[in-house]
Design a protein around this motif. Structure first.
Motif, mmCIF file in Angstrom:
data_model
loop_
_atom_site.group_PDB
_atom_site.id
_atom_site.type_symbol
_atom_site.label_atom_id
_atom_site.label_comp_id
_atom_site.label_asym_id
_atom_site.label_seq_id
_atom_site.Cartn_x
_atom_site.Cartn_y
_atom_site.Cartn_z
ATOM 1 N N GLU A 67 0.823 -1.206 0.000
ATOM 2 C CA GLU A 67 0.000 0.000 0.000
ATOM 3 C C GLU A 67 0.860 1.259 0.000
ATOM 4 O OE1 GLU A 67 -3.603 -1.435 -0.574
ATOM 5 O OE2 GLU A 67 -3.254 0.667 -0.070
ATOM 6 N N ARG A 68 1.944 1.232 0.789
ATOM 7 C CA ARG A 68 2.784 2.433 0.869
ATOM 8 C C ARG A 68 3.556 2.669 -0.415
ATOM 9 N NH1 ARG A 68 7.387 0.545 5.233
ATOM 10 N NH2 ARG A 68 7.830 -1.473 4.337
ATOM 11 N N TYR A 69 3.769 1.616 -1.204
ATOM 12 C CA TYR A 69 4.503 1.771 -2.453
ATOM 13 C C TYR A 69 3.673 2.555 -3.462
ATOM 14 C CZ TYR A 69 8.213 0.474 -5.632
ATOM 15 O OH TYR A 69 9.288 0.512 -6.463
ATOM 16 N N VAL A 70 2.341 2.404 -3.390
ATOM 17 C CA VAL A 70 1.465 3.125 -4.304
ATOM 18 C C VAL A 70 1.619 4.623 -4.113
ATOM 19 C CG1 VAL A 70 -0.935 3.554 -4.943
ATOM 20 C CG2 VAL A 70 -0.183 1.226 -4.444
ATOM 21 N N HIS A 71 1.800 5.079 -2.881
ATOM 22 C CA HIS A 71 1.988 6.505 -2.614
ATOM 23 C C HIS A 71 3.177 7.031 -3.406
ATOM 24 C CE1 HIS A 71 -0.941 7.141 0.536
ATOM 25 N NE2 HIS A 71 -0.520 6.058 1.173
ATOM 26 N N VAL A 139 16.523 20.884 5.490
ATOM 27 C CA VAL A 139 17.106 19.683 6.080
ATOM 28 C C VAL A 139 16.027 18.601 6.148
ATOM 29 C CG1 VAL A 139 18.225 18.678 8.103
ATOM 30 C CG2 VAL A 139 18.730 21.045 7.451
ATOM 31 N N HIS A 140 16.294 17.486 5.502
ATOM 32 C CA HIS A 140 15.373 16.344 5.563
ATOM 33 C C HIS A 140 15.915 15.354 6.591
ATOM 34 C CE1 HIS A 140 13.550 12.582 3.427
ATOM 35 N NE2 HIS A 140 12.856 12.938 4.498
ATOM 36 N N LEU A 141 15.273 15.297 7.759
ATOM 37 C CA LEU A 141 15.636 14.288 8.753
ATOM 38 C C LEU A 141 14.951 12.996 8.326
ATOM 39 C CD1 LEU A 141 15.399 16.267 12.118
ATOM 40 C CD2 LEU A 141 17.398 15.839 10.676
ATOM 41 N N ALA A 142 15.725 12.135 7.654
ATOM 42 C CA ALA A 142 15.141 11.003 6.938
ATOM 43 C C ALA A 142 15.132 9.702 7.734
ATOM 44 C CB ALA A 142 15.889 10.799 5.613
ATOM 45 N N ASP A 143 15.630 9.739 8.960
ATOM 46 C CA ASP A 143 15.637 8.515 9.756
ATOM 47 C C ASP A 143 14.230 8.222 10.271
ATOM 48 O OD1 ASP A 143 16.311 6.628 12.100
ATOM 49 O OD2 ASP A 143 18.264 6.957 11.160
ATOM 50 N N PHE A 144 13.874 6.938 10.322
ATOM 51 C CA PHE A 144 12.549 6.545 10.800
ATOM 52 C C PHE A 144 12.466 6.514 12.326
ATOM 53 C CE2 PHE A 144 12.255 3.968 6.637
ATOM 54 C CZ PHE A 144 11.830 5.101 5.950
ATOM 55 N N ASN A 145 13.596 6.735 13.009
ATOM 56 C CA ASN A 145 13.640 6.747 14.468
ATOM 57 C C ASN A 145 13.132 8.106 14.967
ATOM 58 O OD1 ASN A 145 14.511 7.091 17.186
ATOM 59 N ND2 ASN A 145 16.092 5.525 16.900
ATOM 60 N N SER A 146 11.910 8.129 15.494
ATOM 61 C CA SER A 146 11.300 9.396 15.907
ATOM 62 C C SER A 146 12.011 10.017 17.106
ATOM 63 C CB SER A 146 9.819 9.183 16.226
ATOM 64 O OG SER A 146 9.661 8.245 17.279
ATOM 65 N N VAL A 171 13.139 22.347 8.511
ATOM 66 C CA VAL A 171 13.438 20.951 8.824
ATOM 67 C C VAL A 171 12.178 20.154 8.545
ATOM 68 C CG1 VAL A 171 14.279 19.336 10.555
ATOM 69 C CG2 VAL A 171 15.023 21.729 10.625
ATOM 70 N N ILE A 172 12.306 19.130 7.700
ATOM 71 C CA ILE A 172 11.143 18.357 7.268
ATOM 72 C C ILE A 172 11.388 16.860 7.456
ATOM 73 C CG2 ILE A 172 10.490 20.108 5.574
ATOM 74 C CD1 ILE A 172 11.634 18.140 3.415
ATOM 75 N N HIS A 173 10.317 16.087 7.292
ATOM 76 C CA HIS A 173 10.426 14.623 7.324
ATOM 77 C C HIS A 173 9.368 14.029 6.414
ATOM 78 C CE1 HIS A 173 10.872 10.530 8.733
ATOM 79 N NE2 HIS A 173 9.594 10.492 9.072
ATOM 80 N N ALA A 174 9.796 13.090 5.562
ATOM 81 C CA ALA A 174 8.860 12.341 4.729
ATOM 82 C C ALA A 174 8.514 11.043 5.461
ATOM 83 C CB ALA A 174 9.476 12.041 3.367
ATOM 84 N N PRO A 175 7.261 10.814 5.805
ATOM 85 C CA PRO A 175 6.884 9.633 6.604
ATOM 86 C C PRO A 175 7.231 8.320 5.912
ATOM 87 C CG PRO A 175 5.118 11.257 6.594
ATOM 88 C CD PRO A 175 6.115 11.715 5.584
ATOM 89 N N GLU A 176 7.471 7.324 6.720
ATOM 90 C CA GLU A 176 7.883 6.008 6.232
ATOM 91 C C GLU A 176 6.840 5.393 5.304
ATOM 92 O OE1 GLU A 176 9.490 1.731 8.071
ATOM 93 O OE2 GLU A 176 8.727 3.318 9.399
ATOM 94 N N GLU A 177 5.580 5.746 5.492
ATOM 95 C CA GLU A 177 4.504 5.141 4.696
ATOM 96 C C GLU A 177 4.625 5.455 3.208
ATOM 97 O OE1 GLU A 177 0.813 8.142 5.283
ATOM 98 O OE2 GLU A 177 1.949 7.654 7.091
ATOM 99 N N TYR A 178 5.393 6.500 2.873
ATOM 100 C CA TYR A 178 5.548 6.865 1.467
ATOM 101 C C TYR A 178 6.741 6.172 0.804
ATOM 102 C CZ TYR A 178 2.089 10.491 2.257
ATOM 103 O OH TYR A 178 0.929 11.156 2.557
#
Length: 476
Positions: A67-71, A139-146, A171-178
């Motif tokens: 499902e997340r791959y569709v995003h 800055v994209h904080l891309a780690d999934f560790n909140s 400072v932004i973050h792209a959620p793991e679901e995407y």
């Protein structure tokens, strides 16, 4: 019109070619080009139904129906459109206006060391007050560790609050679901599975960062999170861009390391973001950037020296392994790029292959190379308009060919162009070359006229070939 079943047949062929890749003579880049051309034709035909989009997503993701791959791939059919990602703003104020340059950083938690704060600090400290008005840092904080993200956001907001308030730092973050599937990917180049996962996610991290930055400025420069900047790097970049006005380019390089200091037009960022997503598991990011440049018809690397950015990290973000790479062309002090006003260049020397005279006057890392010059040979620069010269610097020879210098020569400046001869009819001698180099400041105080021409004259025949590495002119 290209039909839906043709699209399906094409992907079946593409899958077979990929499976036979090791035995086939078709290169990956060849497949890549064919695929993009086909997609472009398909898109231009405006025959993209919702069902077709679904097939494109499923086939190009190797039948991984998460499902997340569709995003991630829902907008694959539009290379110029934004990728549909809902970002989390961790620290930001609304961007009031479009800036000249966006500096993009992506960062993840490291096992050893953390250089992100020092990198952000270097960006701001090495910029003047006027330069700060023209940049934005994302800055994209891309780690999934909140938990790690929360700590980093707290540190960033404490140290750079005024830049956040001024809209210079987001400072932004792209959620793991995407994110697409990152496990069980192809192990190209015999990389271990964890290495493949790391570099594949990194490609997606940067794709989402590029996607976010597409409309924040006119230009975009990519950095890593462990970089030191040279002083007034923005002014240097602006000067280079101005010098290339009217010239086609896709990527300008201000460092020779990886994807540090790679500059793009912002209007190319959506395509680059889609490109990284499409081939995220194929190879490392810097390799993909090279293919992207070539696909958009920039054949040669356009790199500038001295470098404006230096790698400063000691430990890699991958497993904390040692990474001592340094750019030996980096200079931290002000990067004084010459003005080099428009001019035509001529020589009666015997030019070697394609190392023509104009390459000595370029701000790109290239040079003029000629066979052994004789007494009386000249190298001539004729300006489009008369100029007032503040400083002249000419360097001959290279590190690899230290003897290919001008052993005996002088430099003259001229006035009053003779239309018949395409050069000046009156010259004034400024001085001689010493150890293959010529440099003079305050030229405008030594000559009583505007300069139309600069002439380098060989005063004694030499056995060695001649490389003119750079001719630099600063105007007042």
């Amino acid at each position: 019109m290209i039909k839906f079943y043709q699209m399906k047949d094409f992907f079946q062929i593409l899958d077979k070619m990929r499976c036979l890749r090791k035995r086939s003579t078709v290169s990956f880049l060849g497949v890549l080009i064919i695929f993009l051309l086909f997609m472009n034709l398909y898109i231009e035909d405006s025959y993209v139904l919702e069902g077709d989009k679904q097939l494109i997503r499923e086939t190009s993701t190797h039948q991984l129906n998460s499902e997340r791959y569709v995003h991630t791939f829902k907008d694959l059919s539009n290379f110029s459109g934004a990728i549909n990602v809902t970002y989390r703003y961790l620290a930001a104020t609304p961007l009031q206006r479009k800036r000249y340059l966006t500096i993009g950083l992506s960062s993840v938690k490291r096992r050893k060391g953390n250089y992100l704060l020092e990198t952000i600090k270097s960006i701001f400290e090495q910029s003047s007050y006027e330069e700060l008005k023209e940049i934005s840092v994302v800055v994209h904080l891309a780690d999934f560790n909140s938990s790690w993200r929360d700590i980093m956001v707290q540190d960033i907001t404490q140290k750079f609050a005024h830049h956040i308030i001024a809209g210079r730092l987001m400072v932004i973050h792209a959620p793991e679901e995407y994110y697409p599937i990152l496990d069980g990917l192809k192990r190209n180049y015999n990389d271990p599975e964890d290495r493949v996962k790391f570099r594949s996610k990194q490609n997606v991290d940067y794709a989402f960062l590029l996607n976010f930055c597409a409309n924040t400025s006119d230009y975009y420069v990519m950095l890593e999170d462990d970089v030191r900047c040279s002083k007034n790097f923005l002014t240097a970049i602006k000067k280079v861009i101005a010098s290339l006005e009217g010239t086609y380019w896709v990527t300008l390089e201000f460092s020779k390391l990886g994807y540090i200091g790679k500059l793009y037009h912002s209007h190319d960022l959506p395509r680059l973001a889609h490109f990284l997503l499409m081939f995220y598991q194929e190879m490392p990011c810097d390799w993909l950037l090279t293919h992207f440049r070539g696909l958009l018809a920039q054949k040669n690397v356009i790199r500038f020296k001295p470098s404006l950015f230096q790698h400063m990290g000691y430990y890699s973000s991958y497993k904390g392994t040692e990474n001592k790479l340094k750019d030996d062309d980096f200079e931290e002090e002000s990067f004084d790029i010459p003005d080099n006003p428009p001019a035509s260049l001529y020589t009666n020397m015997n030019v070697f292959e394609n190392y023509e005279a104009s390459k000595a006057y370029s701000s790109v890392d290239e040079y003029f190379w000629g066979k052994p010059p004789s007494k009386g040979d000249v190298f001539l620069i004729v300006f489009e308009n008369p100029i007032i010269i503040k400083k002249i610097k000419v360097n001959t020879g290279t590190e690899d060919r230290q003897n290919d210098i001008l052993h005996y020569g002088v430099l003259d400046v001229g006035k009053k162009i003779s239309k018949q001869m395409r050069e000046c009819d009156t010259y004034l001698r400024l001085g001689e070359f010493k150890n293959g180099n010529f440099e003079m400041s305050e030229v405008n105080q030594k000559i009583p006229f505007d300069v139309y021409c600069i002439r380098i004259c060989v005063t004694k025949t030499q056995k060695e070939w001649l490389i003119i590495r750079s001719i630099s002119i600063w105007t007042s």
